[in-house]
Design an enzyme around this catalytic site. Structure first.
Site, PDB file in Angstrom:
ATOM      1  N   ASN A  67       0.830  -1.197   0.000  1.00 55.85           N
ATOM      2  CA  ASN A  67       0.000   0.000   0.000  1.00 55.85           C
ATOM      3  C   ASN A  67       0.861   1.241   0.000  1.00 55.85           C
ATOM      4  O   ASN A  67       1.987   1.243   0.500  1.00 55.85           O
ATOM      5  CB  ASN A  67      -0.974   0.010   1.190  1.00 55.85           C
ATOM      6  CG  ASN A  67      -0.379   0.654   2.419  1.00 55.85           C
ATOM      7  OD1 ASN A  67      -0.299   1.882   2.516  1.00 55.85           O
ATOM      8  ND2 ASN A  67       0.069  -0.151   3.368  1.00 55.85           N
ATOM      9  N   ALA A  68       0.297   2.270  -0.622  1.00 57.36           N
ATOM     10  CA  ALA A  68       0.903   3.600  -0.563  1.00 57.36           C
ATOM     11  C   ALA A  68      -0.263   4.584  -0.506  1.00 57.36           C
ATOM     12  O   ALA A  68      -0.577   5.267  -1.466  1.00 57.36           O
ATOM     13  CB  ALA A  68       1.784   3.864  -1.773  1.00 57.36           C
ATOM     14  N   ILE A  69      -0.933   4.587   0.647  1.00 57.75           N
ATOM     15  CA  ILE A  69      -2.108   5.459   0.811  1.00 57.75           C
ATOM     16  C   ILE A  69      -1.633   6.903   0.923  1.00 57.75           C
ATOM     17  O   ILE A  69      -2.225   7.806   0.347  1.00 57.75           O
ATOM     18  CB  ILE A  69      -2.905   5.064   2.077  1.00 57.75           C
ATOM     19  CG1 ILE A  69      -3.228   3.559   2.088  1.00 57.75           C
ATOM     20  CG2 ILE A  69      -4.166   5.916   2.222  1.00 57.75           C
ATOM     21  CD1 ILE A  69      -4.097   3.051   0.994  1.00 57.75           C
ATOM     22  N   LEU A  71      -1.057   8.463   4.025  1.00 57.14           N
ATOM     23  CA  LEU A  71      -1.649   9.082   5.222  1.00 57.14           C
ATOM     24  C   LEU A  71      -2.810  10.017   4.894  1.00 57.14           C
ATOM     25  O   LEU A  71      -2.932  11.101   5.470  1.00 57.14           O
ATOM     26  CB  LEU A  71      -0.589   9.851   6.023  1.00 57.14           C
ATOM     27  CG  LEU A  71       0.412   9.036   6.833  1.00 57.14           C
ATOM     28  CD1 LEU A  71       1.291   9.968   7.658  1.00 57.14           C
ATOM     29  CD2 LEU A  71      -0.270   8.025   7.742  1.00 57.14           C
ATOM     30  N   ASN A 125       3.128   7.709  15.304  1.00 49.69           N
ATOM     31  CA  ASN A 125       3.526   6.990  14.082  1.00 49.69           C
ATOM     32  C   ASN A 125       4.731   7.686  13.460  1.00 49.69           C
ATOM     33  O   ASN A 125       4.593   8.716  12.803  1.00 49.69           O
ATOM     34  CB  ASN A 125       2.330   6.952  13.119  1.00 49.69           C
ATOM     35  CG  ASN A 125       2.662   6.266  11.812  1.00 49.69           C
ATOM     36  OD1 ASN A 125       3.778   5.776  11.614  1.00 49.69           O
ATOM     37  ND2 ASN A 125       1.689   6.234  10.907  1.00 49.69           N
ATOM     38  N   CYS A 128       5.632   5.702   8.852  1.00 45.69           N
ATOM     39  CA  CYS A 128       4.864   5.464   7.637  1.00 45.69           C
ATOM     40  C   CYS A 128       5.823   5.502   6.438  1.00 45.69           C
ATOM     41  O   CYS A 128       6.483   6.515   6.218  1.00 45.69           O
ATOM     42  CB  CYS A 128       3.776   6.520   7.462  1.00 45.69           C
ATOM     43  SG  CYS A 128       2.906   6.321   5.899  1.00 45.69           S
ATOM     44  N   LYS A 165       5.454   4.024  17.418  1.00 51.13           N
ATOM     45  CA  LYS A 165       5.324   3.048  16.321  1.00 51.13           C
ATOM     46  C   LYS A 165       6.488   3.204  15.356  1.00 51.13           C
ATOM     47  O   LYS A 165       6.699   4.274  14.793  1.00 51.13           O
ATOM     48  CB  LYS A 165       4.001   3.204  15.582  1.00 51.13           C
ATOM     49  CG  LYS A 165       3.835   2.119  14.519  1.00 51.13           C
ATOM     50  CD  LYS A 165       2.410   1.955  14.078  1.00 51.13           C
ATOM     51  CE  LYS A 165       2.281   0.884  13.011  1.00 51.13           C
ATOM     52  NZ  LYS A 165       0.919   0.777  12.506  1.00 51.13           N
ATOM     53  N   GLY A 217       0.887  -8.076   5.746  1.00 50.49           N
ATOM     54  CA  GLY A 217       0.263  -9.384   5.568  1.00 50.49           C
ATOM     55  C   GLY A 217       1.190 -10.511   5.994  1.00 50.49           C
ATOM     56  O   GLY A 217       2.309 -10.258   6.470  1.00 50.49           O
TER      57      GLY A 217
END
Lengths: 303, 260
Positions: A67-69, A71, A125, A128, A165, A217
């Protein structure tokens, strides 16, 4: 129930959602009662709104996903006014998650979040993979000095529990864990996604619009177990472990390696009831094996 | 309301080469609206032997009395390959119905435009328009005759106009050619569409030119299907936010909102 204490919080079980995979819980409340969770860790918010990356933002990977949302979020104020009130009606603990582009943004965001009565803890966080900084475009948590700087600064703003995190992609995770502990972090959330990318040979393009992103995952579980074990052996900081937890057995393996609590992330996309099923599975294992509390299993890996 | 449920397969037929019509028991989908979709596990067990993430499929048809639902899909990758091998009596793991479907407008000129496998979410829509005594004109386009897999099924709901790239069925052209002819003579039409991105972009332009309201059903790589992961953005204009999510805000959007 396998109650635990971590970072000064009492949780009814060791299972939390992993930030970014659970929103603020509203969507999952249609599948199960959020009060059955140890804690809800909300999606990371930043001081100002972020539009996020261009698509594609997600892709399949062998036994996992990329994923590369970027943030994507509507900013801390929107979160406080719109998302948080929803969680009031549930008997669970709430951890907000904060990120920033610099120390000042971390401080401001954590301060605002920690001031909310609904927020029991804040996860900071610093890892990320879609947000980089500095000349090397690295992640904040890849440098122990930066971890110390951010965590010390946010520590001054609140007495509420703080989780640090951190990224798995470092030379020495114990140095990062120690920096977090020294700076006043109450727990270490380990691991964030592993920086990664994918390629489509047919189109000769990257699978992600942002080119690079993070892997999560089942594929990352062995990496995560090793990092948790490394930290458990050397640094006296409570560990909230995550990385490819799909079922109760996965969660129990992390507890054996030294984790006090676990977070369930990518599994939520495959099984919307994953969190609650994993919590039930842990309880069943404790009953069947006549374990009284988490300390009967935590770190008890036979080596 | 969306649910996660297990559904027994009733039949899984290859209706045309590589195109499958899968019918399963799903009273949970009785209220599914046209344009909504399902997230189906296509790996052997969701972890090994197949794609990790669920795959989205438009609801092709429902039978409320029998408590069944259908999807129509073409074998494209490992997920659809696995799904094509599933047999009657086996169980599917489904999350749905998801998303926000077509907004049904009361109009004398309803138009349905489906390109390739984009016909899948349009059959249920045609059926519902028919039940509402609307008489849709239905434009279906595909590469060739074999890929016009659902054409006959649409015939009971309205007048069907076919186009193929190779001329093996209907006129040899893209469906926008006969559609534009129709729009020239019929102002203020309402177009419900699903298909390849270039086709939808073309329909958006036609809609602007002939003052037709165009609804497009979009596709994007997707993870959760619930709006949580923010993984399936579509760039929109004149909105508070830069991106909307295909899974939750869509998959159906007004064409004029989309940045083409």
């Amino acid at each position: 129930m396998v109650k635990i204490k971590i970072a000064g919080l009492e949780l009814k079980n060791p299972v939390m959602s992993a930030s970014g995979t659970f929103g603020s819980g509203a969507e999952f409340a249609e599948f199960f009662d959020l009060s059955l969770m140890g804690a809800v860790v909300c999606k990371t918010v930043t001081l100002n709104e972020r539009a996020g990356n261009k698509p594609p933002r997600v892709a399949d990977a062998p036994a996992g996903m990329l994923n590369a949302i970027g943030l994507e979020n509507k900013g801390v104020e929107y979160f406080i006014n719109t998302s948080l009130p929803f969680l009031r009606k549930y008997d669970t603990k709430v951890a907000a998650s904060a990120a920033g582009n610099n120390v000042e943004e971390y401080v401001e965001t954590v301060k605002l979040l920690a001031a909310q009565p609904e927020v029991h803890a804040v996860e900071v966080n610093m890892s990320c993979p879609n947000v980089t900084h500095g000349v090397n475009r690295g992640l904040f948590s890849q440098n122990p000095d930066t971890v110390k700087e951010i965590m010390s600064a946010v520590r001054k703003e609140t007495k509420k529990p703080l989780f640090a995190k951190v990224s798995p992609q470092v030379a020495d995770i114990t140095a990062i864990a120690k920096a977090a502990l020294d700076a006043g972090a109450d727990a270490l959330s380990l691991i964030n996604t592993i920086p990664a990318m994918g390629v489509d040979l047919k189109t000769r393009r990257p699978l992600l619009g942002n080119v690079t992103g993070g892997l999560s995952g089942p594929a990352v579980k062995p990496v995560a177990l090793k990092l948790v074990w490394d930290v458990f052996k050397t640094v006296k900081i409570p560990i909230i472990a995550m990385g490819g937890i799909m079922n109760a057995a996965d969660a129990l393996e992390f507890i054996l390696c030294g984790a006090t609590a676990v977070q369930v992330g990518t599994a939520n996309f495959i099984n919307p009831r994953a969190c609650v099923e994993i919590a039930a599975g842990i309880e069943k294992y404790f009953e069947e094996n006549k374990l009284q509390n988490i300390e009967d299993l935590r770190g008890k890996l036979k080596v | 309301m969306m649910k996660n449920f297990k559904a027994e397969i009733i039949s899984n037929k290859e209706v045309n080469p590589d195109i499958f019509n899968l019918i399963f028991k799903a009273p949970e989908l009785a209220a599914a609206a046209p344009g909504q979709f399902l997230e189906i596990l296509c790996g052997a067990d969701g972890v090994s032997g197949g794609p990790f993430l669920r795959r989205p499929f438009g609801v092709y048809n429902t039978d409320v009395k029998k408590g069944t639902a259908e999807i129509l899909f073409k074998v494209l990758g490992q997920g659809t390959k696995n799904l094509s091998a599933r047999k009657a009596g086996e169980i599917l793991d489904i999350v749905g119905p998801l998303g926000s479907g077509f907004k049904i407008i009361d109009t004398p000129r309803p138009v349905i435009a489906g390109g390739g496998m984009g016909v899948a979410p349009l059959l249920l829509l045609a059926k519902i328009l028919h039940e509402k005594k609307q008489k849709p004109i239905i434009f279906l386009g595909a590469k060739n005759k074999e890929e016009l897999a659902a054409a006959e099924k649409f015939e009971k709901y309205g007048k069907v106009i076919l186009t193929t790239d190779d001329g093996s069925a209907g006129e040899k052209c893209f469906l926008n050619i006969p559609l534009e002819k129709y729009l020239k003579e019929n102002k203020n039409a309402v177009i419900y569409s699903c298909g390849p991105h270039p086709m939808l972009k073309c329909l958006a332009e036609l809609g602007k030119k002939y003052k037709a309201a165009v609804q497009v059903s979009l596709e994007e790589k997707m993870a959760c299907g619930l709006g949580v992961c923010r993984g399936c953005p579509v760039e929109v204009k004149n909105k508070d936010e830069k991106y909307k999510m295909v899974c939750k805000d869509g998959p159906v959007f007004p064409a004029e909102d989309v940045v083409w």
